[in-house]
Write an enzyme that holds these catalytic residues in place. Structure first.
Site, PDB file in Angstrom:
ATOM      1  CG  HIS A  54       2.635  -9.079 -16.570  1.00 54.59           C
ATOM      2  ND1 HIS A  54       2.324  -8.067 -17.439  1.00 54.59           N
ATOM      3  CD2 HIS A  54       3.483  -8.553 -15.668  1.00 54.59           C
ATOM      4  CE1 HIS A  54       2.963  -6.963 -17.063  1.00 54.59           C
ATOM      5  NE2 HIS A  54       3.675  -7.231 -15.992  1.00 54.59           N
ATOM      6  CG  ASP A  96       0.509  -7.543 -20.314  1.00 53.56           C
ATOM      7  OD1 ASP A  96       1.694  -7.331 -20.566  1.00 53.56           O
ATOM      8  OD2 ASP A  96       0.124  -7.893 -19.177  1.00 53.56           O
ATOM      9  CB  ILE A 143       1.037   0.098  -8.013  1.00 56.22           C
ATOM     10  CG1 ILE A 143       1.989  -0.099  -9.204  1.00 56.22           C
ATOM     11  CG2 ILE A 143      -0.372  -0.386  -8.382  1.00 56.22           C
ATOM     12  CD1 ILE A 143       2.161  -1.537  -9.647  1.00 56.22           C
ATOM     13  CB  ALA A 165      -0.948  -0.011   1.206  1.00 55.21           C
ATOM     14  CB  ALA A 166       3.936   2.267   1.672  1.00 56.75           C
ATOM     15  CG  ASN A 183       8.375 -12.207  -5.476  1.00 57.08           C
ATOM     16  OD1 ASN A 183       7.737 -11.380  -4.841  1.00 57.08           O
ATOM     17  ND2 ASN A 183       9.390 -11.894  -6.254  1.00 57.08           N
ATOM     18  NE  ARG A 186      12.645 -16.392 -15.387  1.00 52.23           N
ATOM     19  CZ  ARG A 186      11.717 -15.477 -15.567  1.00 52.23           C
ATOM     20  NH1 ARG A 186      11.990 -14.201 -15.467  1.00 52.23           N
ATOM     21  NH2 ARG A 186      10.473 -15.825 -15.857  1.00 52.23           N
ATOM     22  NE  ARG A 219       2.075  -1.606 -20.514  1.00 56.14           N
ATOM     23  CZ  ARG A 219       2.936  -2.171 -19.673  1.00 56.14           C
ATOM     24  NH1 ARG A 219       3.247  -3.462 -19.795  1.00 56.14           N
ATOM     25  NH2 ARG A 219       3.506  -1.462 -18.710  1.00 56.14           N
ATOM     26  CG  ASN A 262       5.524  -8.390 -12.381  1.00 58.42           C
ATOM     27  OD1 ASN A 262       4.617  -9.094 -12.825  1.00 58.42           O
ATOM     28  ND2 ASN A 262       5.735  -7.149 -12.781  1.00 58.42           N
TER      29      ASN A 262
END
Ligand code: NAX
Length: 327
Positions: A190, A162, A16, A12-13, A105, A98, A165, A131
């Protein structure tokens, strides 16, 4: 008047979040007659910044904002949530491989998927923006399935940016307004491997493919432009897409909850359609009705499209393999 819906937003900070929260509170996501309560999750070191965002939310005096809380505890943030927007994620730091990014994540999204399944409403709708969003959604869903209670079909990844876009590029190329364009789909992950497919797209009923009539443009201009748009924004702005990403999240949830006449691209767990293995979170053409969604079935997949779809699927299967031991 309607009872408030609870919307949990993670990260939230972040940037986005700073675009997203104000639009949710203004009624852009769930309707202009739908009060909302915001439940904001961020890391302990970001709590001060979240407080500042909440002060600004207060200062907007949004009539639809029925409450807001900030926390660093997922069990508190997801309590009774109707919608969860998972925006916060571990960014790639310098020199990070990667595989390390995927597992960092993975750790976040197993915790959050479990906390959602244990605390949120049983029919909660979850959209992962952070992501790698398809694989993060896959992980959250797998963790949630272990708990039970929530609907495994309701763990989505965000392909809508996407999609939007691609729409805007097609509008510019054909000279047609965005609103005239229907039936676009973006297949897959994505990432730059996504396959934006306008073979079925119409502009005021006419075939966009026939209007453009330029296969070289599709392969050499359109697909690279859409696929590398995120990098182009960073190059131009010095920061990654934020307002457009927030807008896409609003669009995704808006259409899911309130319905959509047109096709919309959603990253949803595959039901086996189009040969995509069950459970892989994949961009599909969907239509939304009565608070649910369905994958549009039976579209013809030609050889060129099969090649593109297989490529983006291969990338997702590699990501899935990299996190398999965590599930
Ligand atoms: P920011 O770095 O500005 O904000 C991220 C926020 O998340 C920070 O406040 C951070 O403290 C918080 N956070 C990190 N780990 C957390 C955790 N475990 N729990 C709760 N909060 C946590 O990033 P921002 O620009 O807002 O982007 C957020 C995510 O969206 C990134 O992962 C980014 O890659 C992704 N994006 C996804 C897009 C898509 O189309 N799916 C497009 C835009 C964007 O790139």
């Amino acid at each position: 008047s309607k009872a408030p819906l609870r919307v949990a937003v993670t990260g939230a900070a972040g940037q986005i979040g700073y675009s997203l929260l104000f639009r949710i509170a203004a009624g852009d996501m769930l309707g202009k007659d739908q009060p909302v309560i915001l439940q904001l999750l961020d890391l302990p070191q970001a709590q001060q910044a979240v407080k500042g965002v909440m002060m600004e939310l207060d200062d907007c005096a949004f009539p639809l904002l029925a409450g807001a809380v900030a926390t660093d505890d997922p069990n508190v943030a997801f309590k009774d949530a109707d919608v969860c927007l998972l925006v916060g994620a571990r960014p790639r730091s310098k020199g990070m491989e990667r595989a390390d990014l995927l597992t960092a994540n993975g750790a976040i999204f197993t915790v959050q998927g479990k906390a959602i399944a244990e605390n949120a409403k049983e029919d909660v709708k979850v959209l992962v923006v952070g992501n790698p969003c398809n694989t993060n959604a896959y992980i959250a869903r797998a963790a949630a399935i272990k708990v039970g209670r929530t609907n495994p079909a309701n763990y989505h990844g965000m392909l809508r940016l996407d999609h939007n876009r691609a729409l805007s590029q097609l509008a510019a190329k054909t000279g047609k307004p965005v609103a005239a364009l229907k039936q676009l789909v973006v297949w897959g992950n994505h990432s730059p491997s996504m396959y934006a497919d306008y073979r079925f797209t119409t502009a005021d009923g006419a075939s966009v493919k026939a209007l453009i009539n330029d296969p070289v443009w599709n392969n050499d201009v359109f697909l690279p432009t859409v696929g590398k748009r995120g990098a182009a924004i960073i190059e131009a702005r010095g920061l990654s897409s934020a307002a457009s990403a927030a807008n896409a999240a609003i669009d995704h949830v808006h259409d899911w909850v309130l319905g959509s006449d047109d096709w919309v691209t959603m990253g949803v767990p595959s039901d086996g359609s189009y040969g995509i293995p069950e459970g892989v979170v994949f961009g599909f053409p969907c239509c939304c009705r009565n608070g649910g969604y369905e994958i549009i079935k039976g579209l013809e997949i030609d050889d060129y499209s099969r090649g593109k779809i297989d490529l983006t699927l291969k990338e997702l299967e590699e990501e899935r393999a990299a996190v398999a031991s965590m599930l």
